[in-house]
Design an enzyme around this catalytic site. Structure first.
Site, PDB file in Angstrom:
ATOM      1  N   LYS A   1       0.849  -1.200   0.000  1.00 46.13           N
ATOM      2  CA  LYS A   1       0.000   0.000   0.000  1.00 46.13           C
ATOM      3  C   LYS A   1       0.886   1.253   0.000  1.00 46.13           C
ATOM      4  O   LYS A   1       2.087   1.170   0.315  1.00 46.13           O
ATOM      5  CB  LYS A   1      -0.926  -0.017   1.223  1.00 46.13           C
TER       6      LYS A   1
ATOM      7  N   ARG B   1     -11.149  -0.306  14.349  1.00 44.27           N
ATOM      8  CA  ARG B   1     -10.822   0.561  13.227  1.00 44.27           C
ATOM      9  C   ARG B   1     -11.538   0.067  11.979  1.00 44.27           C
ATOM     10  O   ARG B   1     -12.334   0.780  11.396  1.00 44.27           O
ATOM     11  CB  ARG B   1      -9.290   0.573  13.037  1.00 44.27           C
TER      12      ARG B   1
ATOM     13  N   TYR C   1      16.677  29.803   8.594  1.00 41.34           N
ATOM     14  CA  TYR C   1      15.479  30.518   9.051  1.00 41.34           C
ATOM     15  C   TYR C   1      15.461  30.668  10.566  1.00 41.34           C
ATOM     16  O   TYR C   1      15.801  29.738  11.305  1.00 41.34           O
ATOM     17  CB  TYR C   1      14.216  29.755   8.639  1.00 41.34           C
TER      18      TYR C   1
ATOM     19  N   MET D   1      12.155  24.271   3.023  1.00 40.21           N
ATOM     20  CA  MET D   1      11.325  23.502   2.081  1.00 40.21           C
ATOM     21  C   MET D   1      12.157  22.646   1.134  1.00 40.21           C
ATOM     22  O   MET D   1      11.844  21.485   0.883  1.00 40.21           O
ATOM     23  CB  MET D   1      10.423  24.446   1.280  1.00 40.21           C
TER      24      MET D   1
HETATM   25  C1  LIG Z   1      -0.453  -1.815   6.812  1.00 45.13           C
HETATM   26  C2  LIG Z   1      -1.050  -3.132   7.170  1.00 45.13           C
HETATM   27  C3  LIG Z   1      -0.269  -4.291   7.223  1.00 45.13           C
HETATM   28  C4  LIG Z   1       1.245  -4.245   7.156  1.00 45.13           C
HETATM   29  O1  LIG Z   1       1.691  -3.754   8.397  1.00 45.13           O
HETATM   30  P1  LIG Z   1       3.239  -3.615   8.766  1.00 45.13           P
HETATM   31  O2  LIG Z   1       3.218  -3.222  10.200  1.00 45.13           O
HETATM   32  O3  LIG Z   1       3.775  -2.552   7.886  1.00 45.13           O
HETATM   33  O4  LIG Z   1       3.875  -4.935   8.529  1.00 45.13           O
HETATM   34  C5  LIG Z   1      -0.904  -5.505   7.396  1.00 45.13           C
HETATM   35  N1  LIG Z   1      -2.242  -5.575   7.550  1.00 45.13           N
HETATM   36  C6  LIG Z   1      -3.029  -4.472   7.547  1.00 45.13           C
HETATM   37  C7  LIG Z   1      -4.477  -4.617   7.744  1.00 45.13           C
HETATM   38  C8  LIG Z   1      -2.456  -3.219   7.373  1.00 45.13           C
HETATM   39  O5  LIG Z   1      -3.237  -2.133   7.390  1.00 45.13           O
END
Ligand SMILES: *Cc1c(COP(=O)(O)O)cnc(C)c1O
Length: 338
Positions: free
Chosen positions: A31, A122, A236, A285
């Site tokens: 992801k 969640r 800055y 930046m």
């Molecule tokens: C992001 C996620 C993972 C992977 O988690 P890591 O801690 O990065 O290994 C696995 N399952 C779900 C549901 C997630 O949201």
């Protein structure tokens, strides 16, 4: 500005995590563009190494990844079936009875998975909601049933055992592959492995997988160097003042590139090979200023993320976690995959 990504190290980390759960299939969580490292390249390398199951957060991410993977790769969408999502060629992980009924009405016979909530509150069906649709959902043959641990990076946290017990209770008698663990859960041991593991951050060299091979090197070009005299300030708001004559290098990257401004004045360094050069003044930046007085020769580039200063160390300076540093890495870097 070059973000060097070591695909062999990602594959080695995937294999090492897979080896900890020999009875389970190892998926790969890609992801957020594989935590900023390039989902198409990362997923293709892991497919080559044997991975067939991938996870993304959104259908749009899955649609972008689909052309880069052969048909037998399964791309699971953690947000499930959001109204209007194009799930062609993807597997939604359905998170509520509403999503379940929407998906079955719109995609009858198409593959899906189920997420149960075991305490994180969640995503996923809660026990009562699950009981109500369980028979119908199982009859439709989900690819797998999963849940997610809230505290797996703290092995002693009581939520781990209670989520495990809740997951077992909710899936008792389900003849379907089960999945509970991301990186942290894999490291909790075999009770947590079930049939499918879901490593993400550990693939990319981040904690809690302390034995991970380093994956990322972030090299920033030096644009200019100058000498500042004792009493002169840098950057800055004049937050840093030289107490003796210092050689200052300015490198081309800043908070617009995901180098969080909050690392300013916290002790973070840039590295010339093994030599640490303290960041001085504010991260701006597009620019960072560094005290390179200790270097005999100024190299063309200095590294922010490297074996001497891994991503989680940078995260500590910023008051955050490695995940946020990785996923913040900006679009302006040249990404190179080795
Ligand atoms: C992001 C996620 C993972 C992977 O988690 P890591 O801690 O990065 O290994 C696995 N399952 C779900 C549901 C997630 O949201």
């Amino acid at each position: 500005m070059t973000l060097h990504i070591d695909l062999q190290a990602i594959v080695a980390n995937w294999s090492a995590l897979a080896a900890k759960a020999p009875g389970a299939r190892a998926s790969a969580v890609v992801k957020a563009d594989a935590y900023g490292l390039g989902a198409a390249r990362v997923a293709a390398a892991l497919y080559e190494a044997g991975a067939r199951d991938f996870f993304v957060a959104l259908a749009s991410e899955g649609r972008a990844l689909r052309p880069h993977l052969p048909r037998d790769a399964r791309i699971n969408v953690l947000s499930g079936h959001i109204e209007g999502a194009d799930l062609t060629g993807l597997v939604p992980v359905l998170n509520s009875s509403e999503q379940f009924f929407r998906d079955r009405a719109m995609r009858p016979g198409k593959p899906f998975a189920i997420q149960l909530d075991t305490g994180m509150n969640r995503l996923g069906l809660e026990a009562g909601e699950w009981s109500a649709i369980r028979a119908e959902a199982l009859a439709a043959k989900p690819d797998f049933i999963m849940s997610h641990l809230a505290c797996a990076d703290e092995p002693g946290h009581p939520a781990n055992a209670s989520q495990l017990a809740a997951f077992r209770a909710m899936t008792e008698g389900c003849d379907v592959p089960l999945s509970l663990s991301a990186t942290g859960g894999i490291l909790l041991g075999p009770d947590y492995h079930f049939d499918l593991i879901r490593p993400g951050v550990g693939l990319y060299g981040g904690l809690p997988f302390a034995d991970a091979q380093p994956v990322v090197r972030l090299s920033l070009p030096v644009i200019q160097t100058r000498t500042v005299q004792a009493g002169e300030f840098v950057g800055y708001s004049a937050t840093w003042t030289a107490d003796s004559p210092r050689r200052i290098a300015t490198v081309a990257a800043g908070y617009a590139d995901g180098i969080l401004r909050s690392i300013s004045s916290k002790g973070a360094r840039l590295y010339a090979a093994r030599t640490a050069c303290p960041i001085v003044g504010r991260v701006s930046m597009d620019l960072i200023t560094v005290d390179v007085t200790g270097l005999a020769d100024i190299p063309a580039e200095l590294d922010l993320i490297c074996p001497a200063q891994p991503v989680d160390r940078v995260a500590d300076y910023a008051g955050t976690i490695g995940y946020e540093i990785l996923t913040s890495l900006g679009r302006r870097y040249d990404r190179t995959w080795r």
